[in-house]
Design a protein around this motif. Structure first.
Motif, PDB file in Angstrom:
ATOM      1  N   VAL A  96       0.848  -1.197   0.000  1.00 54.39           N
ATOM      2  CA  VAL A  96       0.000   0.000   0.000  1.00 54.39           C
ATOM      3  C   VAL A  96       0.883   1.246   0.000  1.00 54.39           C
ATOM      4  CG1 VAL A  96      -1.723   1.310   1.297  1.00 54.39           C
ATOM      5  CG2 VAL A  96      -1.941  -1.174   1.102  1.00 54.39           C
ATOM      6  N   HIS A  97       1.919   1.257   0.841  1.00 49.09           N
ATOM      7  CA  HIS A  97       2.828   2.403   0.887  1.00 49.09           C
ATOM      8  C   HIS A  97       3.542   2.600  -0.457  1.00 49.09           C
ATOM      9  CE1 HIS A  97       2.216   3.156   5.102  1.00 49.09           C
ATOM     10  NE2 HIS A  97       2.436   1.877   5.375  1.00 49.09           N
ATOM     11  N   ASP A  98       3.974   1.504  -1.060  1.00 43.84           N
ATOM     12  CA  ASP A  98       4.650   1.587  -2.357  1.00 43.84           C
ATOM     13  C   ASP A  98       3.710   2.118  -3.442  1.00 43.84           C
ATOM     14  OD1 ASP A  98       6.849   0.525  -1.070  1.00 43.84           O
ATOM     15  OD2 ASP A  98       6.580  -1.505  -1.894  1.00 43.84           O
ATOM     16  N   THR A  99       2.479   1.633  -3.438  1.00 48.39           N
ATOM     17  CA  THR A  99       1.505   2.090  -4.434  1.00 48.39           C
ATOM     18  C   THR A  99       1.181   3.566  -4.254  1.00 48.39           C
ATOM     19  OG1 THR A  99       0.553  -0.127  -4.538  1.00 48.39           O
ATOM     20  CG2 THR A  99      -0.787   1.674  -5.388  1.00 48.39           C
ATOM     21  N   MET A 100       1.014   3.982  -3.010  1.00 52.28           N
ATOM     22  CA  MET A 100       0.727   5.401  -2.745  1.00 52.28           C
ATOM     23  C   MET A 100       1.878   6.266  -3.246  1.00 52.28           C
ATOM     24  SD  MET A 100      -2.293   5.557  -1.379  1.00 52.28           S
ATOM     25  CE  MET A 100      -2.473   7.057  -0.455  1.00 52.28           C
ATOM     26  N   ALA A 101       3.126   5.827  -3.029  1.00 55.28           N
ATOM     27  CA  ALA A 101       4.291   6.579  -3.501  1.00 55.28           C
ATOM     28  C   ALA A 101       4.311   6.636  -5.022  1.00 55.28           C
ATOM     29  CB  ALA A 101       5.572   5.939  -2.969  1.00 55.28           C
ATOM     30  N   THR A 102       3.984   5.527  -5.680  1.00 56.18           N
ATOM     31  CA  THR A 102       3.940   5.492  -7.142  1.00 56.18           C
ATOM     32  C   THR A 102       2.901   6.467  -7.687  1.00 56.18           C
ATOM     33  OG1 THR A 102       4.597   3.169  -7.128  1.00 56.18           O
ATOM     34  CG2 THR A 102       3.579   3.986  -9.142  1.00 56.18           C
ATOM     35  N   LEU A 111       1.103  10.130  -3.918  1.00 54.80           N
ATOM     36  CA  LEU A 111       0.296  10.499  -2.754  1.00 54.80           C
ATOM     37  C   LEU A 111       1.040  10.127  -1.480  1.00 54.80           C
ATOM     38  CD1 LEU A 111      -3.135   9.094  -3.980  1.00 54.80           C
ATOM     39  CD2 LEU A 111      -2.416  11.476  -3.974  1.00 54.80           C
ATOM     40  N   PRO A 112       0.869  10.893  -0.410  1.00 59.61           N
ATOM     41  CA  PRO A 112       1.516  10.527   0.856  1.00 59.61           C
ATOM     42  C   PRO A 112       0.903   9.253   1.420  1.00 59.61           C
ATOM     43  CG  PRO A 112       0.099  12.440   1.161  1.00 59.61           C
ATOM     44  CD  PRO A 112       0.118  12.142  -0.302  1.00 59.61           C
ATOM     45  N   SER A 113       1.723   8.379   1.962  1.00 64.12           N
ATOM     46  CA  SER A 113       1.217   7.103   2.467  1.00 64.12           C
ATOM     47  C   SER A 113       0.284   7.282   3.663  1.00 64.12           C
ATOM     48  CB  SER A 113       2.375   6.166   2.815  1.00 64.12           C
ATOM     49  OG  SER A 113       3.175   6.734   3.831  1.00 64.12           O
TER      50      SER A 113
END
Length: 135
Positions: free
Chosen positions: A43-49, A52-54
């Motif tokens: 989820v954190h990786d996708t948000m960064a891609t 968006l802030p995680s």
């Protein structure tokens, strides 16, 4: 003068097709919302891609779950569908902004929205009365 609109009868096959379509949308969105509540690395990786802030993941998860629950409950299903349409529109805009592939990523929100509204239309006679398609 009676201004009530007669609701059309729905065949059993059409009703179940609508329920299955809606069920698939609900299952996907419940899963999507739930994984955003758990601090998973994907989820954190996708948000960064997505740029968006995680920290925003949990808020998006709560919004997804709230809109999905409204959609799943028959009395609030139309409100839920309207809110989900706005949510999915935001997802489409984000994918467009970062240049993700059109058919697989960007238009996925359109596919999900069509399934949500199609399922709701097939299972809700009030919506069929509001938007009658000619045969």
């Amino acid at each position: 003068m009676n201004t009530a609109v007669a609701t059309p009868a729905i065949s059993n096959g059409v009703l179940w097709t609508g329920r299955v379509l809606s069920g698939l949308v609900i299952a996907f969105l419940l899963f999507d919302g739930a994984i955003k509540l758990v601090p998973l690395q994907v989820v954190h990786d996708t948000m960064a891609t997505l740029g968006l802030p995680s920290e925003l993941a949990r808020t998006l998860g709560v919004l997804t779950l709230a809109c999905t629950i409204l959609y799943a409950w028959p009395r609030t299903a139309i409100l839920g569908a309207i809110l989900l349409t706005g949510y999915l529109g935001g997802a489409i805009a984000i994918h467009l902004r970062i240049g993700n592939p059109m058919l697989s990523h960007t238009l996925f929100g359109v596919y999900l929205g069509l399934m949500a509204w199609g399922g709701l239309y097939l299972r809700d006679p009030r919506l069929q009365a509001l938007i009658p398609f000619r045969r």
